[in-house]
Design a protein around this motif. Structure first.
Motif, PDB file in Angstrom:
ATOM      1  N   ALA A 192      23.751   1.971 -10.875  1.00 20.66           N
ATOM      2  CA  ALA A 192      25.145   2.439 -10.864  1.00 20.66           C
ATOM      3  C   ALA A 192      25.571   2.953  -9.495  1.00 20.66           C
ATOM      4  O   ALA A 192      26.339   3.912  -9.368  1.00 20.66           O
ATOM      5  N   THR A 193      25.059   2.324  -8.442  1.00 25.53           N
ATOM      6  CA  THR A 193      25.418   2.696  -7.085  1.00 25.53           C
ATOM      7  C   THR A 193      25.192   1.501  -6.175  1.00 25.53           C
ATOM      8  O   THR A 193      24.679   0.465  -6.605  1.00 25.53           O
ATOM      9  N   THR A 194      25.572   1.624  -4.923  1.00 29.20           N
ATOM     10  CA  THR A 194      25.298   0.561  -3.953  1.00 29.20           C
ATOM     11  C   THR A 194      23.888   0.745  -3.418  1.00 29.20           C
ATOM     12  O   THR A 194      23.525   1.838  -2.968  1.00 29.20           O
ATOM     13  N   THR A 195      23.095  -0.311  -3.473  1.00 29.43           N
ATOM     14  CA  THR A 195      21.714  -0.246  -2.999  1.00 29.43           C
ATOM     15  C   THR A 195      21.462  -1.313  -1.948  1.00 29.43           C
ATOM     16  O   THR A 195      22.088  -2.375  -1.953  1.00 29.43           O
ATOM     17  N   ASP A 196      20.540  -1.012  -1.040  1.00 25.74           N
ATOM     18  CA  ASP A 196      20.030  -2.000  -0.089  1.00 25.74           C
ATOM     19  C   ASP A 196      18.783  -2.628  -0.685  1.00 25.74           C
ATOM     20  O   ASP A 196      17.880  -1.914  -1.158  1.00 25.74           O
ATOM     21  N   MET A 197      18.722  -3.951  -0.660  1.00 25.66           N
ATOM     22  CA  MET A 197      17.568  -4.663  -1.204  1.00 25.66           C
ATOM     23  C   MET A 197      16.650  -5.106  -0.066  1.00 25.66           C
ATOM     24  O   MET A 197      17.094  -5.728   0.902  1.00 25.66           O
ATOM     25  N   VAL A 198      15.385  -4.766  -0.208  1.00 30.78           N
ATOM     26  CA  VAL A 198      14.372  -5.131   0.778  1.00 30.78           C
ATOM     27  C   VAL A 198      13.196  -5.766   0.044  1.00 30.78           C
ATOM     28  O   VAL A 198      12.822  -5.326  -1.047  1.00 30.78           O
ATOM     29  N   ALA A 199      12.640  -6.811   0.625  1.00 34.14           N
ATOM     30  CA  ALA A 199      11.413  -7.411   0.094  1.00 34.14           C
ATOM     31  C   ALA A 199      10.295  -7.213   1.110  1.00 34.14           C
ATOM     32  O   ALA A 199      10.531  -7.263   2.322  1.00 34.14           O
ATOM     33  N   TYR A 200       9.095  -6.953   0.614  1.00 35.24           N
ATOM     34  CA  TYR A 200       7.973  -6.810   1.526  1.00 35.24           C
ATOM     35  C   TYR A 200       6.668  -7.184   0.822  1.00 35.24           C
ATOM     36  O   TYR A 200       6.592  -7.240  -0.411  1.00 35.24           O
ATOM     37  N   VAL A 201       5.666  -7.463   1.637  1.00 34.79           N
ATOM     38  CA  VAL A 201       4.327  -7.770   1.131  1.00 34.79           C
ATOM     39  C   VAL A 201       3.365  -6.778   1.748  1.00 34.79           C
ATOM     40  O   VAL A 201       3.304  -6.632   2.979  1.00 34.79           O
ATOM     41  N   THR A 202       2.621  -6.083   0.897  1.00 35.93           N
ATOM     42  CA  THR A 202       1.638  -5.125   1.379  1.00 35.93           C
ATOM     43  C   THR A 202       0.451  -5.111   0.428  1.00 35.93           C
ATOM     44  O   THR A 202       0.623  -5.110  -0.788  1.00 35.93           O
ATOM     45  N   GLY A 203      -0.743  -5.133   0.995  1.00 33.57           N
ATOM     46  CA  GLY A 203      -1.957  -5.073   0.181  1.00 33.57           C
ATOM     47  C   GLY A 203      -2.045  -6.168  -0.868  1.00 33.57           C
ATOM     48  O   GLY A 203      -2.577  -5.940  -1.945  1.00 33.57           O
ATOM     49  N   GLY A 204      -1.522  -7.357  -0.574  1.00 30.82           N
ATOM     50  CA  GLY A 204      -1.606  -8.455  -1.528  1.00 30.82           C
ATOM     51  C   GLY A 204      -0.600  -8.387  -2.654  1.00 30.82           C
ATOM     52  O   GLY A 204      -0.758  -9.055  -3.682  1.00 30.82           O
ATOM     53  N   VAL A 205       0.446  -7.565  -2.504  1.00 33.41           N
ATOM     54  CA  VAL A 205       1.468  -7.419  -3.529  1.00 33.41           C
ATOM     55  C   VAL A 205       2.836  -7.740  -2.935  1.00 33.41           C
ATOM     56  O   VAL A 205       3.186  -7.231  -1.867  1.00 33.41           O
ATOM     57  N   PHE A 206       3.585  -8.601  -3.626  1.00 30.87           N
ATOM     58  CA  PHE A 206       4.977  -8.860  -3.243  1.00 30.87           C
ATOM     59  C   PHE A 206       5.862  -7.859  -3.955  1.00 30.87           C
ATOM     60  O   PHE A 206       5.791  -7.711  -5.179  1.00 30.87           O
ATOM     61  N   VAL A 207       6.702  -7.152  -3.192  1.00 31.44           N
ATOM     62  CA  VAL A 207       7.556  -6.109  -3.749  1.00 31.44           C
ATOM     63  C   VAL A 207       9.002  -6.354  -3.329  1.00 31.44           C
ATOM     64  O   VAL A 207       9.281  -6.656  -2.165  1.00 31.44           O
ATOM     65  N   GLN A 208       9.917  -6.231  -4.276  1.00 33.94           N
ATOM     66  CA  GLN A 208      11.341  -6.145  -3.955  1.00 33.94           C
ATOM     67  C   GLN A 208      11.807  -4.778  -4.422  1.00 33.94           C
ATOM     68  O   GLN A 208      11.545  -4.377  -5.554  1.00 33.94           O
ATOM     69  N   ILE A 209      12.509  -4.070  -3.528  1.00 37.97           N
ATOM     70  CA  ILE A 209      12.920  -2.701  -3.843  1.00 37.97           C
ATOM     71  C   ILE A 209      14.415  -2.545  -3.601  1.00 37.97           C
ATOM     72  O   ILE A 209      14.973  -3.109  -2.661  1.00 37.97           O
ATOM     73  N   TRP A 210      15.055  -1.794  -4.490  1.00 37.20           N
ATOM     74  CA  TRP A 210      16.476  -1.462  -4.381  1.00 37.20           C
ATOM     75  C   TRP A 210      16.570   0.021  -4.007  1.00 37.20           C
ATOM     76  O   TRP A 210      16.117   0.892  -4.755  1.00 37.20           O
ATOM     77  N   ILE A 211      17.158   0.330  -2.856  1.00 39.81           N
ATOM     78  CA  ILE A 211      17.205   1.696  -2.340  1.00 39.81           C
ATOM     79  C   ILE A 211      18.662   2.102  -2.151  1.00 39.81           C
ATOM     80  O   ILE A 211      19.451   1.355  -1.552  1.00 39.81           O
TER      81      ILE A 211
END
Length: 288
Positions: A192-211
Motif C-alpha cells: 500500500a505504498t510506493t516501493t523500489d524493486m531490486v533483484a540480487y543474487v547472494t549466497g546462491g539465492v535469487f532475491v527480489q525485494i520491494w523496499i
C-alpha cells in the motif's frame, strides 16, 4: 460507447487473440519466423551480472534504517512451497508477530499452517513454547540477539525467515556472497505504498525485494534457491512496521508456563520435511 460499438470491439479483440494464439490461424512462413527471432535477439542487450550502484544504494539504505532502530515491531507472513505427492508444490504459510529491542530482547509469536509456536528471549534465557501441546523448552542464551538466533538454530533448529531484518548489521549478510544486484523499477501495488524493486543474487539465492521508496522499509521479499532443482518459491510479506516505539518491560517474558511439560531444547529429527530451512552455511536471511 454504444452496445453495437462494444460488441464490435469484443469481436475485434477476439479475432486478434485468435490470430496470435495459434489454433487454425495462419502461421508465418519459416523465413519470417527466423527473421523475427533474429530481430528480437538483437534488440535485447546481453545481461552481464554485476553490482548496479543504484540497486546497492537502495539495499544499503534499507539496511541502515533497520540497523539504526533501537526497537521495532512488525508482522511477517511467509508463504513457502513444499513438494506434494503429485510432484507439484503446495503452499504453506506462517504469520509471526515480532517485537525486538536491541541489543538483547526478542519475542516472536507465530501462527502456522500447522502447530503454533512462541519464542521469547530476554538477554539471559530463550524460551520456546508450543501452546496447543502445552510444551515448553528453556535454555540459557548469549547476551545479543544475533548470538541468540544462532544458538536457537544450532541447539533447537529454530529459524526465522526474517532474521536479516533484526540482526545488528543486515547489509553484512547480504554483502557476503553478493554477486549480482540490479534495479527493476517502482511498484505502487505492494505494501500500500510506493516501493523500489531490486533483484540480487547472494549466497546462491535469487532475491527480489520491494523496499519503501520513502521510509526504506522492506515490504516483500521473494526468493528462490538456485541450487534447488525444483525452484521452490518463498515469499516474505512485512507489514505493520513500528520503529523506536516504547516497549513494555514484560513484553519479552514468557507467559505462565507452570502447567506445561518441560522438554529439552534440542533439534528435531533430521528427517523432518523440507521447507523454511536455511542452507547449511547460512543461518541469516535468504527467506527460506
Amino acid at each position: 460507447m454504444t452496445h453495437a460499438n462494444l460488441l464490435r470491439r469484443i469481436v475485434v479483440i477476439a479475432l486478434g487473440l485468435a490470430l496470435t494464439t495459434g489454433g487454425y490461424a495462419q502461421q508465418p512462413p519459416h523465413s519470417a519466423k527466423v527473421a523475427a527471432k533474429t530481430t528480437a535477439k538483437s534488440a535485447v542487450p546481453t545481461f552481464k551480472p554485476g553490482l548496479e550502484p543504484r540497486a546497492v544504494d537502495i539495499l544499503k539504505a534499507a539496511c541502515a534504517r533497520l540497523a539504526a532502530a533501537r526497537s521495532m515491531s512488525f508482522t511477517a507472513v511467509v508463504s513457502y512451497e513444499s513438494p506434494s505427492r503429485l510432484g507439484t508444490p503446495l503452499v504453506y504459510s506462517t504469520r509471526s508477530e515480532v517485537v525486538m529491542q536491541r541489543p538483547d530482547k526478542l519475542r516472536v509469536v507465530t501462527l502456522d499452517d500447522g502447530p503454533a509456536s512462541d519464542f521469547y528471549y530476554d538477554g539471559k534465557t530463550m524460551t520456546a513454547v508450543a501452546p496447543a501441546e502445552k510444551l515448553v523448552a528453556v535454555a540459557d542464551a548469549p547476551p545479543t540477539i544475533d548470538a541468540a538466533l544462532q544458538a536457537a538454530f544450532d541447539s533447537g533448529a529454530i529459524y526465522f525467515p526474517f532474521t536479516d531484518v533484526i540482526v545488528a548489521d543486515p547489509y553484512k549478510d547480504i554483502a557476503d556472497g553478493l554477486t549480482t544486484a540490479f534495479y527493476i523499477g517502482q511498484s505502487k501495488v505492494v505494501g500500500a505504498t510506493t516501493t523500489d524493486m531490486v533483484a540480487y543474487v547472494t549466497g546462491g539465492v535469487f532475491v527480489q525485494i520491494w523496499i519503501g521508496a520513502e521510509d526504506k522499509l522492506p515490504r516483500r521479499i521473494y526468493a528462490i534457491y538456485l541450487n534447488d532443482r525444483l525452484r521452490l518459491r518463498h515469499v516474505l510479506e512485512l507489514s505493520d512496521w513500528q520503529l523506536d516505539r516504547p516497549v513494555a518491560a514484560d513484553a519479552f517474558t514468557a507467559p505462565d508456563i507452570s502447567g506445561a511439560a518441560r522438554i529439552a531444547f534440542a533439534r528435531p529429527d533430521a528427517t523432518d520435511a523440507p521447507g523454511m530451512k536455511p542452507p547449511p552455511k547460512a543461518l541469516h536471511h535468504k527467506v527460506q
